[in-house]
Design a protein around this motif. Structure first.
Motif, PDB file in Angstrom:
ATOM      1  N   GLY A  44      52.625  50.488  63.070  1.00 38.41           N
ATOM      2  CA  GLY A  44      51.210  50.216  62.828  1.00 38.41           C
ATOM      3  C   GLY A  44      50.881  48.746  62.656  1.00 38.41           C
ATOM      4  O   GLY A  44      49.731  48.402  62.339  1.00 38.41           O
ATOM      5  N   TRP A  45      51.877  47.887  62.907  1.00 37.30           N
ATOM      6  CA  TRP A  45      51.647  46.452  62.688  1.00 37.30           C
ATOM      7  C   TRP A  45      50.532  45.915  63.578  1.00 37.30           C
ATOM      8  O   TRP A  45      49.668  45.171  63.115  1.00 37.30           O
ATOM      9  CB  TRP A  45      52.943  45.674  62.945  1.00 37.30           C
ATOM     10  CG  TRP A  45      52.819  44.207  62.613  1.00 37.30           C
ATOM     11  CD1 TRP A  45      53.017  43.634  61.408  1.00 37.30           C
ATOM     12  CD2 TRP A  45      52.459  43.149  63.502  1.00 37.30           C
ATOM     13  NE1 TRP A  45      52.821  42.288  61.455  1.00 37.30           N
ATOM     14  CE2 TRP A  45      52.467  41.946  62.748  1.00 37.30           C
ATOM     15  CE3 TRP A  45      52.133  43.082  64.849  1.00 37.30           C
ATOM     16  CZ2 TRP A  45      52.155  40.711  63.301  1.00 37.30           C
ATOM     17  CZ3 TRP A  45      51.824  41.853  65.403  1.00 37.30           C
ATOM     18  CH2 TRP A  45      51.823  40.672  64.631  1.00 37.30           C
ATOM     19  N   HIS A  46      50.541  46.301  64.853  1.00 36.33           N
ATOM     20  CA  HIS A  46      49.536  45.780  65.785  1.00 36.33           C
ATOM     21  C   HIS A  46      48.122  46.258  65.411  1.00 36.33           C
ATOM     22  O   HIS A  46      47.143  45.506  65.553  1.00 36.33           O
ATOM     23  CB  HIS A  46      49.873  46.196  67.219  1.00 36.33           C
ATOM     24  CG  HIS A  46      51.048  45.458  67.779  1.00 36.33           C
ATOM     25  ND1 HIS A  46      51.017  44.126  68.107  1.00 36.33           N
ATOM     26  CD2 HIS A  46      52.317  45.886  68.060  1.00 36.33           C
ATOM     27  CE1 HIS A  46      52.201  43.746  68.568  1.00 36.33           C
ATOM     28  NE2 HIS A  46      53.014  44.800  68.552  1.00 36.33           N
ATOM     29  N   VAL A  47      48.044  47.492  64.921  1.00 33.32           N
ATOM     30  CA  VAL A  47      46.731  48.006  64.501  1.00 33.32           C
ATOM     31  C   VAL A  47      46.206  47.184  63.332  1.00 33.32           C
ATOM     32  O   VAL A  47      45.030  46.786  63.288  1.00 33.32           O
ATOM     33  CB  VAL A  47      46.839  49.493  64.100  1.00 33.32           C
ATOM     34  CG1 VAL A  47      45.504  49.979  63.510  1.00 33.32           C
ATOM     35  CG2 VAL A  47      47.224  50.337  65.305  1.00 33.32           C
ATOM     36  N   ARG A  48      47.091  46.908  62.365  1.00 33.53           N
ATOM     37  CA  ARG A  48      46.675  46.118  61.212  1.00 33.53           C
ATOM     38  C   ARG A  48      46.372  44.663  61.618  1.00 33.53           C
ATOM     39  O   ARG A  48      45.491  44.015  61.038  1.00 33.53           O
ATOM     40  CB  ARG A  48      47.741  46.174  60.119  1.00 33.53           C
ATOM     41  CG  ARG A  48      47.796  47.525  59.420  1.00 33.53           C
ATOM     42  CD  ARG A  48      48.741  47.522  58.239  1.00 33.53           C
ATOM     43  NE  ARG A  48      50.138  47.532  58.651  1.00 33.53           N
ATOM     44  CZ  ARG A  48      50.827  48.633  58.962  1.00 33.53           C
ATOM     45  NH1 ARG A  48      50.245  49.829  58.908  1.00 33.53           N
ATOM     46  NH2 ARG A  48      52.092  48.566  59.314  1.00 33.53           N
ATOM     47  N   GLN A  49      47.098  44.163  62.612  1.00 31.58           N
ATOM     48  CA  GLN A  49      46.830  42.801  63.095  1.00 31.58           C
ATOM     49  C   GLN A  49      45.415  42.699  63.678  1.00 31.58           C
ATOM     50  O   GLN A  49      44.679  41.742  63.410  1.00 31.58           O
ATOM     51  CB  GLN A  49      47.861  42.398  64.153  1.00 31.58           C
ATOM     52  CG  GLN A  49      47.665  40.978  64.668  1.00 31.58           C
ATOM     53  CD  GLN A  49      48.507  40.685  65.902  1.00 31.58           C
ATOM     54  OE1 GLN A  49      48.687  41.549  66.755  1.00 31.58           O
ATOM     55  NE2 GLN A  49      49.036  39.465  65.982  1.00 31.58           N
ATOM     56  N   VAL A  50      45.049  43.705  64.488  1.00 35.87           N
ATOM     57  CA  VAL A  50      43.706  43.721  65.075  1.00 35.87           C
ATOM     58  C   VAL A  50      42.649  43.846  63.978  1.00 35.87           C
ATOM     59  O   VAL A  50      41.611  43.156  64.000  1.00 35.87           O
ATOM     60  CB  VAL A  50      43.573  44.876  66.089  1.00 35.87           C
ATOM     61  CG1 VAL A  50      42.116  45.026  66.531  1.00 35.87           C
ATOM     62  CG2 VAL A  50      44.469  44.627  67.295  1.00 35.87           C
ATOM     63  N   ALA A  51      42.923  44.719  63.009  1.00 35.47           N
ATOM     64  CA  ALA A  51      41.966  44.912  61.911  1.00 35.47           C
ATOM     65  C   ALA A  51      41.767  43.615  61.125  1.00 35.47           C
ATOM     66  O   ALA A  51      40.637  43.253  60.771  1.00 35.47           O
ATOM     67  CB  ALA A  51      42.452  46.023  60.988  1.00 35.47           C
ATOM     68  N   THR A  57      55.562  41.651  57.651  1.00 37.28           N
ATOM     69  CA  THR A  57      55.866  43.044  58.046  1.00 37.28           C
ATOM     70  C   THR A  57      55.901  43.206  59.562  1.00 37.28           C
ATOM     71  O   THR A  57      55.810  44.331  60.064  1.00 37.28           O
ATOM     72  CB  THR A  57      54.810  44.002  57.464  1.00 37.28           C
ATOM     73  OG1 THR A  57      53.531  43.719  58.061  1.00 37.28           O
ATOM     74  CG2 THR A  57      54.720  43.856  55.950  1.00 37.28           C
ATOM     75  N   ARG A  58      56.023  42.091  60.278  1.00 34.64           N
ATOM     76  CA  ARG A  58      56.023  42.153  61.743  1.00 34.64           C
ATOM     77  C   ARG A  58      57.084  43.147  62.236  1.00 34.64           C
ATOM     78  O   ARG A  58      58.230  43.142  61.780  1.00 34.64           O
ATOM     79  CB  ARG A  58      56.312  40.781  62.328  1.00 34.64           C
ATOM     80  CG  ARG A  58      56.269  40.743  63.865  1.00 34.64           C
ATOM     81  CD  ARG A  58      56.612  39.341  64.360  1.00 34.64           C
ATOM     82  NE  ARG A  58      55.614  38.373  63.975  1.00 34.64           N
ATOM     83  CZ  ARG A  58      54.506  38.124  64.692  1.00 34.64           C
ATOM     84  NH1 ARG A  58      54.273  38.796  65.823  1.00 34.64           N
ATOM     85  NH2 ARG A  58      53.636  37.227  64.273  1.00 34.64           N
ATOM     86  N   GLY A  59      56.667  43.978  63.185  1.00 35.38           N
ATOM     87  CA  GLY A  59      57.569  44.949  63.764  1.00 35.38           C
ATOM     88  C   GLY A  59      57.505  46.308  63.103  1.00 35.38           C
ATOM     89  O   GLY A  59      58.028  47.283  63.646  1.00 35.38           O
ATOM     90  N   ALA A  60      56.844  46.387  61.940  1.00 43.28           N
ATOM     91  CA  ALA A  60      56.746  47.678  61.252  1.00 43.28           C
ATOM     92  C   ALA A  60      55.761  48.582  61.983  1.00 43.28           C
ATOM     93  O   ALA A  60      54.895  48.107  62.725  1.00 43.28           O
ATOM     94  CB  ALA A  60      56.300  47.464  59.804  1.00 43.28           C
TER      95      ALA A  60
END
Length: 232
Positions: A178-185, A173-176
């Motif tokens: 909130g992706w970066h927030v979910r990546q950090v989580a 889902t890269r680029g979607a």
């Protein structure tokens, strides 16, 4: 006549001296027997404690999910108790050898040694009382860890594959939004799992190691649901 009286008096003196020596020898033997019993009880307690400590250390394999740092801190009093028992055992043995090596006629030398022996009996008894409590606590800790390891096995078996699956799902889902927030989580959950696996997390009575793994599993499942709902 005078010679016979002197001989009789000397015979009485010799008999009294022999009786005194025999009485003293009996006292020495009794004290040695009591001291040996105390020493044997201490050695048996030491063996029990050492076995429990060894069993616990065997449960603390790296990457096994046990709270290694906390448990090792809890084992320090047990290790100290072993050192204390080894020291008093060696000191007692040294005094015992001296007592055995002295004849009952050497009363002047034996008396202070017997006083030392009595002190060791008292000291070993006090130490045994203290160590017994530590041994009981160590046994309880070992049982709790064994139970926790059984409970953790299925959790740990699910979490690692679930984490890898979440990483793949997130990558898709890269680029979607909130992706970066979910990546950090997800990275945070991975770090928490690594800390648990390496034993760096200190559980509490309110939140055990099993609770921490279950909490992490729930949060990971929630995050995977969020990733699955990401608009394509």
């Amino acid at each position: 006549m005078w010679a016979r009286r002197r001989a009789a008096r000397q015979e009485r003196l010799d008999r009294v001296a022999a009786e005194a020596i025999a009485e003293f020898e009996a006292r020495v033997s009794s004290m040695l027997a009591t001291a040996d019993e105390s020493h044997q009880a201490l050695l048996e307690l030491r063996e029990l404690l050492a076995r429990e400590l060894a069993d616990i250390n065997g449960l603390l394999a790296p990457g096994g999910g046990m709270p290694v740092e906390m448990v090792r801190a809890q084992l320090e009093p047990g290790d100290d108790a072993l050192a204390q028992m080894d020291r008093i055992s060696a000191e007692f043995t040294a005094v015992r050898v001296q007592v055995i090596g002295k004849g009952a006629a050497d009363r002047e030398t034996l008396v202070p040694l017997l006083e030392d022996l009595g002190g060791f009996v008292e000291g070993m008894g006090e130490l045994a009382d203290n160590v017994f409590g530590a041994a009981e606590a160590t046994t309880e800790l070992r049982v709790n860890l064994q139970d926790a390891r059984k409970d953790l096995a299925p959790l740990r078996a699910r979490l690692q594959p679930a984490l890898r699956a979440a990483e793949d799902e997130l990558a898709a889902t890269r680029g979607a939004p909130g992706w970066h927030v979910r990546q950090v989580a997800l990275a945070t959950l991975g770090d928490r799992l690594a800390a648990l696996e390496e034993g760096r997390v200190w559980p509490t009575p309110e939140k055990t190691t099993v609770d921490l793994y279950q909490e992490l599993e729930h949060e990971l499942a929630t995050l995977r649901d969020e990733i699955a709902q990401t608009p394509s």
